[in-house]
Design a protein around this motif. Sequence first.
Motif, PDB file in Angstrom:
ATOM      1  N   GLY A  76      42.665  49.446  35.274  1.00 18.42           N
ATOM      2  CA  GLY A  76      42.490  48.863  36.593  1.00 18.42           C
ATOM      3  C   GLY A  76      41.018  48.790  36.946  1.00 18.42           C
ATOM      4  N   ALA A  77      40.683  47.881  37.861  1.00 18.66           N
ATOM      5  CA  ALA A  77      39.285  47.718  38.254  1.00 18.66           C
ATOM      6  C   ALA A  77      39.205  47.107  39.641  1.00 18.66           C
ATOM      7  CB  ALA A  77      38.533  46.845  37.254  1.00 18.66           C
ATOM      8  N   LEU A  78      38.082  47.320  40.265  1.00 15.20           N
ATOM      9  CA  LEU A  78      37.671  46.557  41.438  1.00 15.20           C
ATOM     10  C   LEU A  78      36.605  45.580  40.976  1.00 15.20           C
ATOM     11  CD1 LEU A  78      37.450  49.332  44.183  1.00 15.20           C
ATOM     12  CD2 LEU A  78      38.929  47.313  44.263  1.00 15.20           C
ATOM     13  N   VAL A  79      36.797  44.293  41.291  1.00 13.52           N
ATOM     14  CA  VAL A  79      35.940  43.248  40.748  1.00 13.52           C
ATOM     15  C   VAL A  79      35.433  42.359  41.875  1.00 13.52           C
ATOM     16  CG1 VAL A  79      35.780  41.362  39.072  1.00 13.52           C
ATOM     17  CG2 VAL A  79      37.341  43.269  38.645  1.00 13.52           C
ATOM     18  N   ILE A 136      42.695  35.839  42.283  1.00 18.50           N
ATOM     19  CA  ILE A 136      42.636  36.077  43.725  1.00 18.50           C
ATOM     20  C   ILE A 136      41.353  35.525  44.321  1.00 18.50           C
ATOM     21  CG2 ILE A 136      42.353  37.898  45.462  1.00 18.50           C
ATOM     22  CD1 ILE A 136      45.221  37.637  44.650  1.00 18.50           C
ATOM     23  N   LEU A 137      40.230  35.894  43.740  1.00 21.45           N
ATOM     24  CA  LEU A 137      38.934  35.609  44.346  1.00 21.45           C
ATOM     25  C   LEU A 137      38.533  34.150  44.250  1.00 21.45           C
ATOM     26  CD1 LEU A 137      37.112  38.776  42.999  1.00 21.45           C
ATOM     27  CD2 LEU A 137      37.835  38.370  45.358  1.00 21.45           C
ATOM     28  N   TRP A 138      39.085  33.445  43.252  1.00 23.64           N
ATOM     29  CA  TRP A 138      38.755  32.035  43.064  1.00 23.64           C
ATOM     30  C   TRP A 138      39.966  31.137  43.314  1.00 23.64           C
ATOM     31  CZ3 TRP A 138      34.310  29.893  40.008  1.00 23.64           C
ATOM     32  CH2 TRP A 138      33.233  30.786  39.958  1.00 23.64           C
ATOM     33  N   THR A 168      31.192  42.615  50.773  1.00 22.36           N
ATOM     34  CA  THR A 168      31.601  41.863  49.589  1.00 22.36           C
ATOM     35  C   THR A 168      33.113  41.890  49.417  1.00 22.36           C
ATOM     36  OG1 THR A 168      29.527  42.436  48.491  1.00 22.36           O
ATOM     37  CG2 THR A 168      31.321  41.639  47.097  1.00 22.36           C
ATOM     38  N   ARG A 169      33.687  40.705  49.192  1.00 20.92           N
ATOM     39  CA  ARG A 169      35.116  40.624  48.919  1.00 20.92           C
ATOM     40  C   ARG A 169      35.392  41.111  47.498  1.00 20.92           C
ATOM     41  NH1 ARG A 169      36.639  35.797  48.178  1.00 20.92           N
ATOM     42  NH2 ARG A 169      38.767  35.799  48.969  1.00 20.92           N
ATOM     43  N   LEU A 170      36.439  41.928  47.355  1.00 20.85           N
ATOM     44  CA  LEU A 170      36.806  42.487  46.062  1.00 20.85           C
ATOM     45  C   LEU A 170      38.281  42.235  45.803  1.00 20.85           C
ATOM     46  CD1 LEU A 170      35.113  45.998  46.400  1.00 20.85           C
ATOM     47  CD2 LEU A 170      34.252  44.097  45.048  1.00 20.85           C
ATOM     48  N   ALA A 171      38.623  42.214  44.528  1.00 20.12           N
ATOM     49  CA  ALA A 171      40.028  42.169  44.124  1.00 20.12           C
ATOM     50  C   ALA A 171      40.343  43.406  43.298  1.00 20.12           C
ATOM     51  CB  ALA A 171      40.319  40.916  43.309  1.00 20.12           C
ATOM     52  N   VAL A 231      39.227  44.705  50.076  1.00 18.42           N
ATOM     53  CA  VAL A 231      40.119  44.210  49.029  1.00 18.42           C
ATOM     54  C   VAL A 231      40.996  43.103  49.606  1.00 18.42           C
ATOM     55  CG1 VAL A 231      41.978  44.806  47.443  1.00 18.42           C
ATOM     56  CG2 VAL A 231      40.104  46.409  47.825  1.00 18.42           C
ATOM     57  N   VAL A 232      40.935  41.919  48.980  1.00 19.42           N
ATOM     58  CA  VAL A 232      41.645  40.761  49.530  1.00 19.42           C
ATOM     59  C   VAL A 232      42.902  40.414  48.742  1.00 19.42           C
ATOM     60  CG1 VAL A 232      39.571  39.813  50.581  1.00 19.42           C
ATOM     61  CG2 VAL A 232      40.160  39.166  48.228  1.00 19.42           C
ATOM     62  N   GLY A 233      43.142  41.082  47.628  1.00 18.93           N
ATOM     63  CA  GLY A 233      44.341  40.800  46.865  1.00 18.93           C
ATOM     64  C   GLY A 233      44.339  41.525  45.538  1.00 18.93           C
ATOM     65  N   ILE A 234      45.419  41.305  44.782  1.00 18.53           N
ATOM     66  CA  ILE A 234      45.626  41.988  43.506  1.00 18.53           C
ATOM     67  C   ILE A 234      45.943  40.955  42.434  1.00 18.53           C
ATOM     68  CG2 ILE A 234      47.028  43.683  42.262  1.00 18.53           C
ATOM     69  CD1 ILE A 234      47.730  44.899  45.022  1.00 18.53           C
TER      70      ILE A 234
END
Length: 345
Positions: free
Chosen positions: A17-20, A311-313, A2-5, A63-66
């Motif tokens: 902070g969070a991982l989403v 990031i994710l969208w 799963t891709r996360l930001a 993690v693909v970005g912040i």
Amino acid sequence: MTRLALAFDLGGTELRGALVESGGRVVAQVSAPTMAIAGSDAVIGQIITLAGALLTQRPQADVVGIGIGAPGPLDPKAGIVIAPPTLAGWHDVPLIDILGKHFGLPVRLENDANAAALGEWRFGAGQGTGSLVFVTVSTGIGGGVVADGHIYHGRRGLAAEIGHMTITGEGDRCFCGAVGCFEAVASGTALGRRATALTAPGDGSLLRRLSANGDVSARHVVEAARAGDISALELIEAEARWLGIGFTNLLHLYSPDLIVMGGGLANGFDLLAPAIRATVEQRAMPAYRDVPIVPAQLGDRAGLIGAASLILWEGEPGAPLAMAQDEDSRHGATEHADAREAGHG
């Protein structure tokens, strides 16, 4: 996988902070009191530390970005935090460039209220609408506007300073220096101030008992109103009228499909809603009166989820392509910030 930001909600009091995930689910969350008076280097150090704590919780995370929601004024396209009044020592800080170089990941920056608006539009109360105005009513009043599927930024990302609409010529002076701002008369702080002035320490009132004879807060007013206290109910009625006036202005300005109310005072939305609606019915032009006004659904996670979605969208509705930055544009943002720093030196 799963891709996360990584997502951060930078407040003057608390840094969260969070991982989403891309579906809006928060899979890990951390927080710390913001070192607000220590300057930008100290707070950026906190962001890096919290990121490490999150990655320790999910060592295999892709993690693909912040994404970061931060207080304005800021320039989301240039990635620069300009001069937030709640953070000391921040002046034209190129936050995207700094964090991008440290982590080697894409970084996106957005006004914190805009990020919360985006979170509610994508995953909360605004799902399925084309446009909404998100209003957070807490210590102050902030907001964000989603128009036709995109955050409305205006010049330099400074649009939708909802709290600083002038809605009266009277009242206490706002921290911005003006009299009559929406924030100065309708924020949770303003409600608490009116309640404190209405009562006195040791007077036996429920409001003062709830506050342990200290200053009364908006939370105490809501709690007393739920208990049927007449003074608190009158305060709630007056507060709702101010909110109704402000919301009427927002209806006329933006003609959204929906107004979403968040922030601490939204915990009393059920008490406030009848008088808010009555005020809108009285003041709004007929074509605007049927727009729903609803409470936020995501609570204090709206900003984190919205920041992650930058990031994710990215490239999807709600994530303007103008926010995307490659290496060249990030380098240009740094040069731009350095030049402005030199100009002030």
